[in-house]
Write an enzyme that holds these catalytic residues in place. Structure first.
Site, PDB file in Angstrom:
ATOM      1  N   GLU A 170       0.744  -1.181   0.014  1.00  0.00           N
ATOM      2  CA  GLU A 170      -0.227   0.185   0.083  1.00  0.00           C
ATOM      3  C   GLU A 170       0.710   1.149  -0.017  1.00  0.00           C
ATOM      4  O   GLU A 170       1.838   1.456   0.682  1.00  0.00           O
ATOM      5  CB  GLU A 170      -0.906  -0.053   1.281  1.00  0.00           C
ATOM      6  N   LYS A 225       8.260  -1.517  -2.487  1.00  0.00           N
ATOM      7  CA  LYS A 225       7.587  -0.855  -1.110  1.00  0.00           C
ATOM      8  C   LYS A 225       8.680  -0.196  -0.385  1.00  0.00           C
ATOM      9  O   LYS A 225       8.777   1.045  -0.166  1.00  0.00           O
ATOM     10  CB  LYS A 225       6.649  -1.944  -0.619  1.00  0.00           C
ATOM     11  N   CYS A 281       6.363   4.370   9.525  1.00  0.00           N
ATOM     12  CA  CYS A 281       6.868   3.430   8.337  1.00  0.00           C
ATOM     13  C   CYS A 281       7.977   3.898   8.045  1.00  0.00           C
ATOM     14  O   CYS A 281       9.094   3.094   7.838  1.00  0.00           O
ATOM     15  CB  CYS A 281       5.873   3.545   7.154  1.00  0.00           C
TER      16      CYS A 281
HETATM   17  P1  NAD Z   1      -1.975  -0.343  12.637  1.00  0.00           P
HETATM   18  O1  NAD Z   1      -1.202  -0.867  13.852  1.00  0.00           O
HETATM   19  O2  NAD Z   1      -2.798   1.000  12.392  1.00  0.00           O
HETATM   20  O3  NAD Z   1      -3.099  -1.851  12.354  1.00  0.00           O
HETATM   21  C1  NAD Z   1      -2.704  -2.915  12.464  1.00  0.00           C
HETATM   22  C2  NAD Z   1      -4.172  -3.634  13.142  1.00  0.00           C
HETATM   23  O4  NAD Z   1      -3.655  -5.110  13.052  1.00  0.00           O
HETATM   24  C3  NAD Z   1      -4.090  -3.447  14.591  1.00  0.00           C
HETATM   25  O5  NAD Z   1      -5.488  -2.877  14.847  1.00  0.00           O
HETATM   26  C4  NAD Z   1      -3.942  -4.644  15.198  1.00  0.00           C
HETATM   27  O6  NAD Z   1      -4.771  -5.180  16.402  1.00  0.00           O
HETATM   28  C5  NAD Z   1      -4.280  -5.695  14.296  1.00  0.00           C
HETATM   29  N1  NAD Z   1      -3.760  -7.018  14.298  1.00  0.00           N
HETATM   30  C6  NAD Z   1      -2.402  -7.341  14.459  1.00  0.00           C
HETATM   31  N2  NAD Z   1      -2.285  -8.860  14.656  1.00  0.00           N
HETATM   32  C7  NAD Z   1      -3.593  -9.319  14.469  1.00  0.00           C
HETATM   33  C8  NAD Z   1      -4.134 -10.546  14.098  1.00  0.00           C
HETATM   34  N3  NAD Z   1      -3.493 -11.652  14.355  1.00  0.00           N
HETATM   35  N4  NAD Z   1      -5.551 -10.943  13.931  1.00  0.00           N
HETATM   36  C9  NAD Z   1      -6.333  -9.554  14.153  1.00  0.00           C
HETATM   37  N5  NAD Z   1      -5.704  -8.244  14.157  1.00  0.00           N
HETATM   38  C10 NAD Z   1      -4.389  -7.970  14.182  1.00  0.00           C
HETATM   39  O7  NAD Z   1      -1.329  -0.662  11.396  1.00  0.00           O
HETATM   40  P2  NAD Z   1      -1.204   0.298   9.922  1.00  0.00           P
HETATM   41  O8  NAD Z   1      -0.659   1.830  10.260  1.00  0.00           O
HETATM   42  O9  NAD Z   1      -2.485  -0.056   9.508  1.00  0.00           O
HETATM   43  O10 NAD Z   1      -0.172  -0.425   9.153  1.00  0.00           O
HETATM   44  C11 NAD Z   1      -0.329  -1.789   8.723  1.00  0.00           C
HETATM   45  C12 NAD Z   1       0.697  -2.223   7.653  1.00  0.00           C
HETATM   46  O11 NAD Z   1       0.717  -1.523   6.605  1.00  0.00           O
HETATM   47  C13 NAD Z   1       2.104  -2.083   8.226  1.00  0.00           C
HETATM   48  O12 NAD Z   1       3.003  -3.064   7.499  1.00  0.00           O
HETATM   49  C14 NAD Z   1       2.670  -0.816   7.714  1.00  0.00           C
HETATM   50  O13 NAD Z   1       3.986  -0.719   7.133  1.00  0.00           O
HETATM   51  C15 NAD Z   1       1.916  -0.686   6.314  1.00  0.00           C
HETATM   52  N6  NAD Z   1       1.573   0.578   5.865  1.00  0.00           N
HETATM   53  C16 NAD Z   1       1.223   1.678   6.522  1.00  0.00           C
HETATM   54  C17 NAD Z   1       0.749   2.870   5.969  1.00  0.00           C
HETATM   55  C18 NAD Z   1       0.339   3.983   6.976  1.00  0.00           C
HETATM   56  O14 NAD Z   1       0.087   5.273   6.535  1.00  0.00           O
HETATM   57  N7  NAD Z   1       0.125   3.875   8.369  1.00  0.00           N
HETATM   58  C19 NAD Z   1       1.015   3.183   4.753  1.00  0.00           C
HETATM   59  C20 NAD Z   1       1.360   2.203   4.041  1.00  0.00           C
HETATM   60  C21 NAD Z   1       1.840   1.060   4.432  1.00  0.00           C
HETATM   61  C1  UGA Z   2       4.433   7.778   3.603  1.00  0.00           C
HETATM   62  C2  UGA Z   2       4.543   7.686   2.194  1.00  0.00           C
HETATM   63  O1  UGA Z   2       4.457   9.217   1.596  1.00  0.00           O
HETATM   64  C3  UGA Z   2       3.297   6.907   1.665  1.00  0.00           C
HETATM   65  O2  UGA Z   2       3.420   6.733   0.245  1.00  0.00           O
HETATM   66  C4  UGA Z   2       3.498   5.129   2.485  1.00  0.00           C
HETATM   67  O3  UGA Z   2       2.611   4.696   1.947  1.00  0.00           O
HETATM   68  C5  UGA Z   2       3.484   5.626   3.645  1.00  0.00           C
HETATM   69  O4  UGA Z   2       4.636   6.372   4.384  1.00  0.00           O
HETATM   70  C6  UGA Z   2       3.752   4.193   4.572  1.00  0.00           C
HETATM   71  O5  UGA Z   2       4.215   3.328   3.976  1.00  0.00           O
HETATM   72  O6  UGA Z   2       3.500   4.262   5.875  1.00  0.00           O
HETATM   73  P1  UGA Z   2       3.191   8.935   5.371  1.00  0.00           P
HETATM   74  O7  UGA Z   2       3.975   8.503   6.532  1.00  0.00           O
HETATM   75  O8  UGA Z   2       1.376   8.650   5.989  1.00  0.00           O
HETATM   76  O9  UGA Z   2       3.217   8.313   4.134  1.00  0.00           O
HETATM   77  O10 UGA Z   2       3.176  10.503   5.274  1.00  0.00           O
HETATM   78  P2  UGA Z   2       4.106  11.346   4.597  1.00  0.00           P
HETATM   79  O11 UGA Z   2       3.223  12.514   3.740  1.00  0.00           O
HETATM   80  O12 UGA Z   2       5.038  10.658   3.600  1.00  0.00           O
HETATM   81  O13 UGA Z   2       4.932  12.084   5.558  1.00  0.00           O
HETATM   82  C7  UGA Z   2       5.972  11.368   6.259  1.00  0.00           C
HETATM   83  C8  UGA Z   2       6.676  12.339   7.005  1.00  0.00           C
HETATM   84  O14 UGA Z   2       7.557  13.274   6.380  1.00  0.00           O
HETATM   85  C9  UGA Z   2       5.791  13.396   7.873  1.00  0.00           C
HETATM   86  O15 UGA Z   2       6.191  13.695   9.243  1.00  0.00           O
HETATM   87  C10 UGA Z   2       5.806  14.628   6.908  1.00  0.00           C
HETATM   88  O16 UGA Z   2       5.670  15.955   7.860  1.00  0.00           O
HETATM   89  C11 UGA Z   2       7.280  14.547   6.740  1.00  0.00           C
HETATM   90  N1  UGA Z   2       7.470  15.286   5.439  1.00  0.00           N
HETATM   91  C12 UGA Z   2       7.045  14.974   3.982  1.00  0.00           C
HETATM   92  C13 UGA Z   2       8.517  16.478   5.493  1.00  0.00           C
HETATM   93  O17 UGA Z   2       8.869  16.719   6.215  1.00  0.00           O
HETATM   94  N2  UGA Z   2       8.735  17.362   4.242  1.00  0.00           N
HETATM   95  C14 UGA Z   2       7.921  16.741   2.928  1.00  0.00           C
HETATM   96  O18 UGA Z   2       8.190  17.447   1.838  1.00  0.00           O
HETATM   97  C15 UGA Z   2       7.149  15.769   2.917  1.00  0.00           C
END
Ligand code: NAD
Ligand code: UGA
Length: 472
Positions: A170, A225, A281
């Site tokens: 994602e 990713k 992340c």
């Molecule tokens: P999160 O902590 O918000 O959510 C994860 C959820 O999974 C929690 O609610 C937890 O209770 C649940 N969980 C864990 N083990 C479980 C199980 N065995 N059965 C059922 N539920 C279970 O995490 P997130 O931010 O959604 O991130 C999830 C993944 O996506 C990570 O690998 C992260 O790196 C990736 N990712 C996150 C973002 C982001 O913006 N947060 C963007 C892209 C990718």
């Molecule tokens: C980031 C990536 O942008 C997503 O593509 C990815 O899916 C995600 O991580 C993930 O894997 O979790 P996110 O962390 O939600 O998304 O937000 P960003 O907009 O990337 O910002 C990350 C951090 O960088 C923030 O603290 C933001 O304030 C900072 N940032 C961003 C800067 O300081 N300067 C910039 O120009 C952009």
């Protein structure tokens, strides 16, 4: 494999699972989407009739949940039930950095991934496509496959299940998740089973142009990713490193960013200097990359990427030092207003927020912090700063500085010696400086770590001004 997906189960109702499944349900009314989680509180919040109380704040999310919840979008703790009825299962659980043992502080803790794979292996029925949505170290699909196949070997050949594993990372960013999901730059599907790949591609094709749906092998998808996040974070560390050069030389980071960003080969996005990147992340994914490089003996490559994280820590650390220097070398008994605690605007997420380390550094200097953030609760700040509560005022463990949560910017600013903008919330761009100046103790300071305020306006009301990368 069954190519017509009718029932989806998503394990993990977090920042990715919740919004991603909401958009799939919205765009594919013919698919029943069940989002399951073992966290009962989170699931009950997803089912709250008051949509402003969803566990995740994302612009546009409430409207989609309102349209789909109870129709083809369901949130539940009945993990086994929905695994057993699914044709396709997304694993969207957390993958934080390991805290203990081999690879601690470097690689992802895959215990939640493994638990999910074991649950699927046990409860899935017939043919099931398993999709990695979580961000994972390269080769994790093999681990998942091994676990899924493990249970099969023990079964009666007539009852054997069939699994296919895909990687579908994602790329959404928090605060813009719905837009990113509805209009992604690309969707990436890695796998080795063509029929399964096409089944997933078909779901996305309901709203995404075919040329944006990429198909690769599993390892390219997993590595892409990590690499995408590493490149994005690298840009931020690059511009932040230049912000310090600007401060020392009289240059201005906004002017430099504009000048270099207009080169189409560099591009203008992701060039905002700030207090360092936060979020759950970037750091974890780069550390994962570093770990993989070291594992394969690519030590120079590992050191190269490690520097992106090192510069980020340095950038966060230098903010508190600058504040102390400007406020006559001591913060003891001084009041500082912290504007913004989330790691970026338009989210309620504070994971790895630069505000946490900056506030801790300031508390160590013995000051009183008044923290204002439109989306963060006192409980969350308490957890993040690891403080104890005493008589309504929270003190840190060292009994040094203290902090309170303020309900308004004005309340935070009252009698403050300095204001620190740490998150780029829009409402901080429109502060009435004339009114704020009257509330503060003189000589007053604004430290704008996001570069979102106008220097001349702030200074015209007698407030001293420091902004990231502004060396003029
Ligand atoms: P999160 O902590 O918000 O959510 C994860 C959820 O999974 C929690 O609610 C937890 O209770 C649940 N969980 C864990 N083990 C479980 C199980 N065995 N059965 C059922 N539920 C279970 O995490 P997130 O931010 O959604 O991130 C999830 C993944 O996506 C990570 O690998 C992260 O790196 C990736 N990712 C996150 C973002 C982001 O913006 N947060 C963007 C892209 C990718
Ligand atoms: C980031 C990536 O942008 C997503 O593509 C990815 O899916 C995600 O991580 C993930 O894997 O979790 P996110 O962390 O939600 O998304 O937000 P960003 O907009 O990337 O910002 C990350 C951090 O960088 C923030 O603290 C933001 O304030 C900072 N940032 C961003 C800067 O300081 N300067 C910039 O120009 C952009």
């Amino acid at each position: 494999m069954n190519s017509e997906v009718k029932h989806i189960c998503c394990i993990g109702a977090g920042y990715v699972g919740g919004p991603t499944m909401a958009v799939i349900a919205d765009r594919c009314p013919h698919i029943q989407v069940n989002v399951v989680d073992l966290n009962k509180k989170r699931i009950s919040e997803w089912n709250n009739s008051d949509l402003s109380k969803l566990p995740i704040y994302e612009p546009g999310l409430e409207e989609i949940v309102k349209r789909c919840r109870g129709k083809n979008l369901h949130f539940s703790t009945e993990i086994e039930t929905y695994i057993s009825t699914a044709d396709m299962i997304f694993i969207s659980v957390n993958t934080p950095i390991k805290q203990k043992g081999l690879g601690a502080g470097q690689t992802s803790d895959l215990k939640w991934i493994e638990a999910s794979a074991r649950q699927i292996s046990k409860h899935a029925k017939g043919k099931t496509i398993v999709v990695e949505k979580s961000t994972l170290p390269v080769k994790t699909a093999k681990v998942i496959k091994d676990i899924l196949e493990g249970s099969n070997r023990e079964m009666d050949p007539n009852e054997r299940k069939s699994f296919s594993v895909l990687s579908n990372p994602e790329f959404l960013a928090e605060g813009t998740a719905i837009n990113d999901l509805e209009r992604p730059d690309r969707v990436l599907i890695g796998g080795d089973n063509k029929e399964s790949i096409e089944a997933l591609a078909k779901i996305y094709s309901h709203w995404i142009e075919p040329e944006k749906i990429l198909r690769t092998n599993l390892w390219s998808s997993e590595l892409s990713k990590l690499t995408a996040n590493a490149f994005l974070a690298q840009r931020i560390s690059s511009i932040n490193s230049v912000s310090a050069i600007c401060e020392s030389t009289g240059a201005n980071i906004k002017e430099v960013a504009k000048a270099i960003g207009m080169d189409s080969r560099i591009g203008g996005k992701f060039l905002k200097a700030g207090p360092g990147f936060g979020g759950s992340c970037f750091k974890k994914d780069i550390l994962n990359l570093v770990y993989i490089c070291n594992f394969y003996g690519l030590n120079e490559v590992a050191q190269y990427w490690q520097k992106v994280v090192d510069i980020n820590i340095w950038q966060q650390n230098r903010i508190a030092k600058i504040v102390v220097q400007k406020l006559f070398g001591t913060l003891s008994e001084k009041k500082l207003a912290i504007l913004g605690f989330t790691f970026k605007a338009n989210t309620n997420d504070t994971r790895e927020s630069p505000a946490i380390s900056i506030c801790k550094d300031l508390l160590d200097e013995g000051c009183n912090l008044a923290i204002f953030d439109p989306k963060v609760s006192s409980k969350k700040v308490e957890d993040d700063l690891k403080t104890k509560q005493s008589k309504g005022v929270k003190q840190n463990d060292m009994n040094f500085g203290s902090w309170r949560l303020s309900k308004t910017i004005e309340e935070a600013a009252k009698d403050a010696d300095a204001l620190l903008i740490l998150t780029d919330w829009d409402l901080f761009k429109n502060i009435e400086w004339k009114e704020i100046a009257k509330l503060m103790r003189e000589p007053s300071w604004l430290f704008d770590t996001r570069g979102i305020t106008d220097k001349e306006t702030v200074q015209s009301f007698g407030i001293n001004f420091w902004s990231i990368g502004d060396g003029s």
